[in-house]
Scaffold this motif. Sequence first.
Motif, PDB file in Angstrom:
ATOM      1  N   ALA A  10       0.823  -1.206   0.000  1.00  0.00           N
ATOM      2  CA  ALA A  10       0.000   0.000   0.000  1.00  0.00           C
ATOM      3  C   ALA A  10       0.859   1.259   0.000  1.00  0.00           C
ATOM      4  O   ALA A  10       0.500   2.272  -0.600  1.00  0.00           O
ATOM      5  CB  ALA A  10      -0.936  -0.004   1.216  1.00  0.00           C
ATOM      6  N   THR A  11       2.013   1.191   0.655  1.00  0.00           N
ATOM      7  CA  THR A  11       2.876   2.367   0.777  1.00  0.00           C
ATOM      8  C   THR A  11       3.602   2.701  -0.516  1.00  0.00           C
ATOM      9  O   THR A  11       3.822   3.869  -0.826  1.00  0.00           O
ATOM     10  CB  THR A  11       3.902   2.139   1.910  1.00  0.00           C
ATOM     11  OG1 THR A  11       3.203   1.757   3.096  1.00  0.00           O
ATOM     12  CG2 THR A  11       4.688   3.402   2.196  1.00  0.00           C
ATOM     13  N   VAL A  12       3.974   1.682  -1.282  1.00  0.00           N
ATOM     14  CA  VAL A  12       4.795   1.915  -2.484  1.00  0.00           C
ATOM     15  C   VAL A  12       3.979   1.871  -3.772  1.00  0.00           C
ATOM     16  O   VAL A  12       4.553   1.789  -4.860  1.00  0.00           O
ATOM     17  CB  VAL A  12       5.950   0.887  -2.557  1.00  0.00           C
ATOM     18  CG1 VAL A  12       6.807   0.955  -1.312  1.00  0.00           C
ATOM     19  CG2 VAL A  12       5.421  -0.532  -2.755  1.00  0.00           C
ATOM     20  N   LYS A  13       2.664   1.920  -3.680  1.00  0.00           N
ATOM     21  CA  LYS A  13       1.821   1.820  -4.877  1.00  0.00           C
ATOM     22  C   LYS A  13       2.171   2.855  -5.954  1.00  0.00           C
ATOM     23  O   LYS A  13       2.266   2.498  -7.139  1.00  0.00           O
ATOM     24  CB  LYS A  13       0.340   1.932  -4.489  1.00  0.00           C
ATOM     25  CG  LYS A  13      -0.280   0.610  -4.087  1.00  0.00           C
ATOM     26  CD  LYS A  13      -1.746   0.751  -3.737  1.00  0.00           C
ATOM     27  CE  LYS A  13      -2.351  -0.597  -3.372  1.00  0.00           C
ATOM     28  NZ  LYS A  13      -3.764  -0.500  -2.959  1.00  0.00           N
ATOM     29  N   PRO A  14       2.342   4.137  -5.622  1.00  0.00           N
ATOM     30  CA  PRO A  14       2.690   5.092  -6.691  1.00  0.00           C
ATOM     31  C   PRO A  14       3.973   4.718  -7.428  1.00  0.00           C
ATOM     32  O   PRO A  14       4.055   4.839  -8.658  1.00  0.00           O
ATOM     33  CB  PRO A  14       2.825   6.419  -5.941  1.00  0.00           C
ATOM     34  CG  PRO A  14       1.957   6.272  -4.739  1.00  0.00           C
ATOM     35  CD  PRO A  14       2.093   4.843  -4.340  1.00  0.00           C
ATOM     36  N   SER A  15       4.987   4.235  -6.713  1.00  0.00           N
ATOM     37  CA  SER A  15       6.235   3.838  -7.355  1.00  0.00           C
ATOM     38  C   SER A  15       6.044   2.612  -8.228  1.00  0.00           C
ATOM     39  O   SER A  15       6.614   2.514  -9.324  1.00  0.00           O
ATOM     40  CB  SER A  15       7.305   3.552  -6.292  1.00  0.00           C
ATOM     41  OG  SER A  15       7.683   4.723  -5.621  1.00  0.00           O
ATOM     42  N   ILE A  16       5.254   1.658  -7.769  1.00  0.00           N
ATOM     43  CA  ILE A  16       4.988   0.462  -8.572  1.00  0.00           C
ATOM     44  C   ILE A  16       4.239   0.836  -9.845  1.00  0.00           C
ATOM     45  O   ILE A  16       4.553   0.344 -10.940  1.00  0.00           O
ATOM     46  CB  ILE A  16       4.192  -0.571  -7.742  1.00  0.00           C
ATOM     47  CG1 ILE A  16       5.098  -1.188  -6.687  1.00  0.00           C
ATOM     48  CG2 ILE A  16       3.591  -1.642  -8.629  1.00  0.00           C
ATOM     49  CD1 ILE A  16       4.434  -2.246  -5.839  1.00  0.00           C
ATOM     50  N   ILE A  17       3.247   1.722  -9.709  1.00  0.00           N
ATOM     51  CA  ILE A  17       2.488   2.159 -10.896  1.00  0.00           C
ATOM     52  C   ILE A  17       3.424   2.835 -11.894  1.00  0.00           C
ATOM     53  O   ILE A  17       3.354   2.578 -13.108  1.00  0.00           O
ATOM     54  CB  ILE A  17       1.348   3.110 -10.469  1.00  0.00           C
ATOM     55  CG1 ILE A  17       0.271   2.334  -9.697  1.00  0.00           C
ATOM     56  CG2 ILE A  17       0.731   3.793 -11.688  1.00  0.00           C
ATOM     57  CD1 ILE A  17      -0.796   3.214  -9.093  1.00  0.00           C
ATOM     58  N   HIS A  18       4.320   3.676 -11.400  1.00  0.00           N
ATOM     59  CA  HIS A  18       5.262   4.359 -12.288  1.00  0.00           C
ATOM     60  C   HIS A  18       6.178   3.352 -12.996  1.00  0.00           C
ATOM     61  O   HIS A  18       6.439   3.465 -14.203  1.00  0.00           O
ATOM     62  CB  HIS A  18       6.094   5.360 -11.492  1.00  0.00           C
ATOM     63  CG  HIS A  18       7.164   6.026 -12.300  1.00  0.00           C
ATOM     64  ND1 HIS A  18       6.880   7.007 -13.237  1.00  0.00           N
ATOM     65  CD2 HIS A  18       8.524   5.849 -12.329  1.00  0.00           C
ATOM     66  CE1 HIS A  18       8.007   7.410 -13.800  1.00  0.00           C
ATOM     67  NE2 HIS A  18       9.023   6.721 -13.260  1.00  0.00           N
ATOM     68  N   THR A  19       6.655   2.351 -12.250  1.00  0.00           N
ATOM     69  CA  THR A  19       7.549   1.343 -12.832  1.00  0.00           C
ATOM     70  C   THR A  19       6.821   0.508 -13.874  1.00  0.00           C
ATOM     71  O   THR A  19       7.360   0.228 -14.956  1.00  0.00           O
ATOM     72  CB  THR A  19       8.110   0.431 -11.731  1.00  0.00           C
ATOM     73  OG1 THR A  19       8.816   1.220 -10.778  1.00  0.00           O
ATOM     74  CG2 THR A  19       9.043  -0.622 -12.312  1.00  0.00           C
ATOM     75  N   TRP A  20       5.610   0.091 -13.556  1.00  0.00           N
ATOM     76  CA  TRP A  20       4.858  -0.764 -14.474  1.00  0.00           C
ATOM     77  C   TRP A  20       4.454  -0.045 -15.764  1.00  0.00           C
ATOM     78  O   TRP A  20       4.310  -0.669 -16.806  1.00  0.00           O
ATOM     79  CB  TRP A  20       3.602  -1.297 -13.775  1.00  0.00           C
ATOM     80  CG  TRP A  20       3.902  -2.370 -12.773  1.00  0.00           C
ATOM     81  CD1 TRP A  20       5.094  -2.995 -12.551  1.00  0.00           C
ATOM     82  CD2 TRP A  20       2.974  -2.940 -11.848  1.00  0.00           C
ATOM     83  NE1 TRP A  20       4.985  -3.924 -11.550  1.00  0.00           N
ATOM     84  CE2 TRP A  20       3.684  -3.920 -11.089  1.00  0.00           C
ATOM     85  CE3 TRP A  20       1.623  -2.735 -11.578  1.00  0.00           C
ATOM     86  CZ2 TRP A  20       3.077  -4.683 -10.090  1.00  0.00           C
ATOM     87  CZ3 TRP A  20       1.023  -3.491 -10.586  1.00  0.00           C
ATOM     88  CH2 TRP A  20       1.736  -4.450  -9.855  1.00  0.00           C
ATOM     89  N   THR A  21       4.246   1.257 -15.692  1.00  0.00           N
ATOM     90  CA  THR A  21       3.792   2.001 -16.884  1.00  0.00           C
ATOM     91  C   THR A  21       4.935   2.622 -17.668  1.00  0.00           C
ATOM     92  O   THR A  21       4.705   3.185 -18.753  1.00  0.00           O
ATOM     93  CB  THR A  21       2.817   3.114 -16.462  1.00  0.00           C
ATOM     94  OG1 THR A  21       3.432   3.938 -15.462  1.00  0.00           O
ATOM     95  CG2 THR A  21       1.519   2.529 -15.922  1.00  0.00           C
ATOM     96  N   SER A  22       6.170   2.550 -17.144  1.00  0.00           N
ATOM     97  CA  SER A  22       7.309   3.126 -17.875  1.00  0.00           C
ATOM     98  C   SER A  22       8.520   2.216 -17.775  1.00  0.00           C
ATOM     99  O   SER A  22       9.600   2.629 -17.374  1.00  0.00           O
ATOM    100  CB  SER A  22       7.652   4.510 -17.320  1.00  0.00           C
ATOM    101  OG  SER A  22       7.964   4.425 -15.936  1.00  0.00           O
ATOM    102  N   ASN A  23       8.315   0.962 -18.096  1.00  0.00           N
ATOM    103  CA  ASN A  23       9.384  -0.027 -18.004  1.00  0.00           C
ATOM    104  C   ASN A  23      10.447   0.260 -19.057  1.00  0.00           C
ATOM    105  O   ASN A  23      10.170   0.235 -20.262  1.00  0.00           O
ATOM    106  CB  ASN A  23       8.798  -1.433 -18.191  1.00  0.00           C
ATOM    107  CG  ASN A  23       9.825  -2.510 -17.912  1.00  0.00           C
ATOM    108  OD1 ASN A  23      10.922  -2.214 -17.461  1.00  0.00           O
ATOM    109  ND2 ASN A  23       9.445  -3.755 -18.176  1.00  0.00           N
ATOM    110  N   SER A  24      11.684   0.520 -18.603  1.00  0.00           N
ATOM    111  CA  SER A  24      12.753   0.897 -19.533  1.00  0.00           C
ATOM    112  C   SER A  24      13.399  -0.301 -20.214  1.00  0.00           C
ATOM    113  O   SER A  24      14.132  -0.144 -21.190  1.00  0.00           O
ATOM    114  CB  SER A  24      13.837   1.690 -18.780  1.00  0.00           C
ATOM    115  OG  SER A  24      14.362   0.911 -17.718  1.00  0.00           O
TER     116      SER A  24
END
Length: 458
Positions: A10-24
């Motif tokens: 729950a705490t890291v959801k924004p970071s996970i969303i960012h990683t999943w939508t901008s996978n380099s």
Amino acid sequence: MIHATRKTLATVKPSIIHTWTSNSTGPPFMKSEEHATRFLGILDTSFMITYAMGLFISGTLGDHYNPRKMLSFGMAMSALSVFCFGFLTETYHVYSAPLYIFLWIVNGFSQSVGWPIEVAIMGNWFGKDARGTVMGVWSACGSVGNIIGTLIASHILPFGYQYPFLIICSLLFGYSILVYFQLPSAPWDIDSNSHHESDSKEKIELNRPPPLGFFRTWLIPGVISFSLAFACLKFVNDGFFFWLPYYLHDGLNWPETLADALSTWYDVGGIIASIVAGAASDRMKSRTSLIFYMLLASFVSLYVYSHSPSSYAWNAVLLLVAGFFVGGPLNMISSSIVADLGKSDKLKGNAEALATVTGIIDGTGSCGSAIGQFMIPNIQHWYGWNAVFYGFMAMMACTTVCISPVLIKERKKRNRLKAREDKALLDSDSASSDSEDDVFLSEQTTRRKAHGAQPSFI
């Protein structure tokens, strides 16, 4: 430690969303932020469904088998599954929806061992007179774990969202080993340590009451009412648990680390309420009435918070108040109330049902939470965050309705007892008056005989 591990996602959801939508390293795992948010909602729902199913099973098993070994095993399995989910998948860039769901389902089953076993262990050690205070202080452990998980994650998050999972899972796994070797689950566990192994099993069987059984436990008065109430209440509390950091980041535009720190004030309110309300309930005739009044106050606190200004200080205060009136009743039901029900006078020590009662109430509550985790992201997407808070208020109303029959029944019982006491007092007064008249007449007769007169009777 169990709650700290659960809080990490729950705490890291924004970071996970960012990683999943901008996978380099290749095509994005998720097409958009909306898809990522909904998938996280599916993960939360799958966790709560399996957690609920596991609670029904774990609660029943906890009254049949060694609680210490079960608790240690559940903690170790939870640590391993969350470690694979959060650390290994990101470290080796393994992005797979079925794998994420599988690992989170395993985590749900593993964590379901925790609460019913822990409540049963606490119930074995503490009696009814101090149960509200002791269980009130102890039940704050969930909120403390949420704060620990949030603070660890918020401080380590800049290095990558996988590292909070690594740190917290390591702590949970290490503590599972400590529990296995050091935690006595009941007084007879300590007594049995001084005997040989063959004598230990016999002594445990003699001291431990037989289990009541899953279906018969539902018939204990109050179990069904509190189960339904807990389902509605857990819908709201877990909504804050899973989505509050994301709401503060997405809805109020706070930076992620600041949003994580701010969300801990909700848990602080729950801690204060657990201690204050638990101690107060020991001095009241009914814990249910205290819970009822706190639920009524929760309507106001949720409504005010839904219109809170974009001020850190105001949000902290209002979250503290909301956590007090929402988290407080939740902690009381899941600890003091279930201990009262599981150690009911109707059982008279002839059956063990505490872990089973805890599993039933918490399991039913988790079913309500699972529905909530599916509904919240969809309601937010179509109608906005205000609609989510109005939904919370509606569920609090349902909670109040569900416990009303228990409150009415308790008040009728108290009135009947008071009427019996008043009648007994009147009868004793009447008997005392008749006795005084008999003594008076006897004295008068004695005097007349002493003077040679015949007694006269009125």
